[in-house]
Design a protein around this motif. Structure first.
Motif: not given
Length: 124
Positions: A85-109
């Motif tokens: 649930k948390i991983m999916d939300r982070v991916i939604q926020d950082y890969c599909h949201g207004p702040i497009n920072m879709c990289n694995y380092q940001t996602i994991m952090m």
């Protein structure tokens, strides 16, 4: 935490928009050679866009290889994450949201920050 957020906002503003083609959800990674190649290609592409096409040009081989390795290490850590649930939300926020920072380092952090926060409660 404030420094992390400031850095992320700065990075988002300075980065070129990032495409999500080839993105593999870390918790769906099956370890196949095909997916390994896709993850590596995605990381290389994203790092190049982030560091060679942004407002700040940091397109040096040393920087690119270092960031590629950090993203691959973050991806490997993310494959053993336990809270979908948390991983999916982070991916939604950082890969599909207004702040497009879709990289694995940001996602994991951000996954780790949110996981830690989910275990805390406000106490007097």
């Amino acid at each position: 935490m404030k420094n992390i957020v400031k850095s992320m906002v700065f990075f988002a503003l300075m980065s070129a928009p990032l495409a999500n083609a080839g993105f593999i959800h870390p918790m769906d990674f099956d370890g196949s050679e095909g997916q390994k190649a896709e993850v590596i290609q995605f990381i290389k592409s994203q790092v190049k866009k982030e560091y060679c096409s942004g407002a700040i040009n940091m397109c040096q081989a040393m920087t690119l290889r270092m960031m590629e390795q950090q993203n691959l290490n973050a991806f490997k850590q993310a494959t053993v994450a336990t809270n979908r649930k948390i991983m999916d939300r982070v991916i939604q926020d950082y890969c599909h949201g207004p702040i497009n920072m879709c990289n694995y380092q940001t996602i994991m952090m951000m996954y780790q920050q949110n996981l830690d926060a989910s275990k805390q409660q406000l106490n007097w």
